[in-house]
Design an enzyme around this catalytic site. Structure first.
Site, PDB file in Angstrom:
ATOM      1  CB  SER A  42     -18.670  87.736  70.877  1.00 40.09           C
ATOM      2  OG  SER A  42     -18.174  86.513  71.212  1.00 40.09           O
ATOM      3  CG  ASP A  46     -17.881  83.115  73.602  1.00 40.89           C
ATOM      4  OD1 ASP A  46     -18.813  83.069  73.121  1.00 40.89           O
ATOM      5  OD2 ASP A  46     -17.060  84.149  73.984  1.00 40.89           O
ATOM      6  CD  GLU A  89      20.725  87.008  90.193  1.00 40.90           C
ATOM      7  OE1 GLU A  89      20.171  86.144  89.736  1.00 40.90           O
ATOM      8  OE2 GLU A  89      20.341  88.129  90.750  1.00 40.90           O
ATOM      9  N   GLY A 118     -16.826  87.753  80.469  1.00 42.55           N
ATOM     10  CA  GLY A 118     -17.342  88.809  79.631  1.00 42.55           C
ATOM     11  C   GLY A 118     -17.806  89.936  80.519  1.00 42.55           C
ATOM     12  CB  THR A 157     -17.195  84.383  78.822  1.00 34.74           C
ATOM     13  OG1 THR A 157     -17.294  85.689  78.787  1.00 34.74           O
ATOM     14  CG2 THR A 157     -15.906  84.235  77.643  1.00 34.74           C
ATOM     15  CG  LEU A 166      -9.314  81.185  77.470  1.00 35.43           C
ATOM     16  CD1 LEU A 166      -9.747  81.194  79.040  1.00 35.43           C
ATOM     17  CD2 LEU A 166      -9.849  82.417  76.716  1.00 35.43           C
ATOM     18  CB  SER A 203     -17.516  91.798  88.912  1.00 37.01           C
ATOM     19  OG  SER A 203     -18.840  91.418  88.944  1.00 37.01           O
TER      20      SER A 203
END
Ligand SMILES: NC(=O)c1ccc[n+]([C@@H]2O[C@H](COP(=O)([O-])OP(=O)(O)OC[C@H]3O[C@@H](n4cnc5c(N)ncnc54)[C@H](OP(=O)(O)O)[C@@H]3O)[C@@H](O)[C@H]2O)c1
Length: 335
Positions: A175, A207, A53, A268, A203, A211, A274
């Site tokens: 993976s 890996d 606005e 992972g 992870t 991200l 969880s």
């Protein structure tokens, strides 16, 4: 005036900016003449401020639109009515003297607003109509934001790239890559829509992921990067640790309190399990690739302690599509 057509224009514009407005919702505000001619369009700035606005009013001032209360303001969300980091938009709207009518799609469930914005506008003598294409706006722009404000926790999506037999890695932990290059480009692009990404320390260690969103032009909209761990004390630049010792729900609350309305979990298996166990996942994004890893691979989901099929967690398929041989499915938990 075709009220719905103008509001649809505003909704489409605001939806295009989802994920780019920080912890503030993406809003589009359109100023129109009484006979439906669009005079100016304001959008929430990147990062969230100034609000739509205020940006609209600044454009109207710049083009020297007459301040004689002759314009209609269309906005996708109820204007804010509280002093936050900026003064309320209701004040700016009233004091600008550009508008006599305000047309709103959705009211804002933020407890600081929630109808107060509309009341202030009415008390100032403006005509207010609310609820125009409200369902469309809440689905296309505000689904996650409304969830977050109503439940005081982020809207959580869990993404897992799995083989046909539900494995997310081989027995050795490899993976890279289960999904196709095109799918990975799409999932990378999807990151820009989220305020934060969370991974488990397993992870992070296995890996060492980046991200970030690497889609051209969207790099600046990469989410916050979070690692859930009770034991790690140091993570690389750009990452932060979220402690999990008080339970997942407390960790999620901590994340929300950092201004995160939308959270993407990228694995992972232990982390995914969880979150699923505690019904904290609002949306599952399953990328299923046409390969078999075998029962020695790592399951995407671990023990859920389901004894009877009738007690299994069930999801509704909301949408699906195919990228380069991979099947991407969007599912929501059945109530
Ligand atoms: N295909 C895919 O989509 C995909 C995506 C991601 C990962 N992966 C693969 O998945 C594997 C890693 O999975 P993972 O199950 O070993 O590890 P993970 O789920 O990434 O991390 C688990 C760790 O998170 C921390 N944590 C803290 N609180 C927790 C809580 N309440 N619940 C669960 N975890 C909590 C614990 O570490 P602390 O001991 O530090 O507290 C725990 O050991 C790797 O092989 C990786 O390549 C595949």
């Amino acid at each position: 005036v075709n009220v719905k057509a103008i509001m649809l224009n505003a909704i489409t514009t605001a939806a295009r900016q989802k994920g780019m407005t920080g912890s503030n919702p993406s809003v589009c505000a359109i100023a129109c003449t009484k006979d439906g001619k669009i005079v100016a369009i304001g959008k929430t700035s990147y990062g969230g401020r100034p609000h739509a606005e205020v940006n609209l009013i600044n454009i109207l001032k710049r083009i020297e639109a007459p301040a004689n209360k002759q314009l209609v303001l269309f906005t996708t969300l109820e204007p804010c009515s509280h002093y936050g980091q900026t003064p309320p938009c209701t004040k700016a709207i009233i004091e600008s003297n550009f508008f006599d009518t305000i047309i709103i799609a959705c009211t804002d469930p933020d407890p600081r607003v929630n109808g107060r914005g509309i009341k202030q506008l009415i008390d100032a003598g403006l005509i207010v109509e609310s609820g125009v294409l409200a369902d469309k706006a809440s689905q296309d722009i505000y689904k996650e934001y409304f969830f977050a404000r109503t439940n005081q926790m982020p809207f959580i999506s869990l993404k897992l790239a799995m083989s046909l037999d539900g494995k997310i890695a081989t027995v050795s932990g490899d993976s890279k890559w289960i999904s196709s290059e095109q799918t990975r480009k799409w999932t990378n692009f999807k990151r820009s829509f989220y305020d934060a990404i969370l991974i488990g320390s397993g992870t992070y260690m296995a890996d060492n992921p980046e991200l970030t969103c690497r889609t051209d032009g969207l790099q600046a909209f990469s989410p916050k990067r979070l690692v859930l761990s009770n034991n790690l004390t140091l993570v690389k630049d750009g990452f932060s640790i979220v402690k999990g010792q008080n339970g997942i729900a407390a960790a999620v609350k901590d994340i929300y309190n950092q201004g995160v309305n939308t959270l993407l979990i990228e694995g992972g298996a232990r982390l995914a399990t969880s979150f699923l166990m505690q019904n904290l996942v609002q949306e599952l994004v399953i990328v299923k690739s046409p390969m078999l890893i075998g029962s020695d691979g790592i399951d995407g989901v671990r023990f859920l302690q389901t004894l009877n099929i009738k007690d299994a967690k069930r999801f509704d398929l909301q949408n699906y599509f195919n990228i380069d041989g991979d099947l991407v499915e969007f599912l929501t938990l059945q109530a």
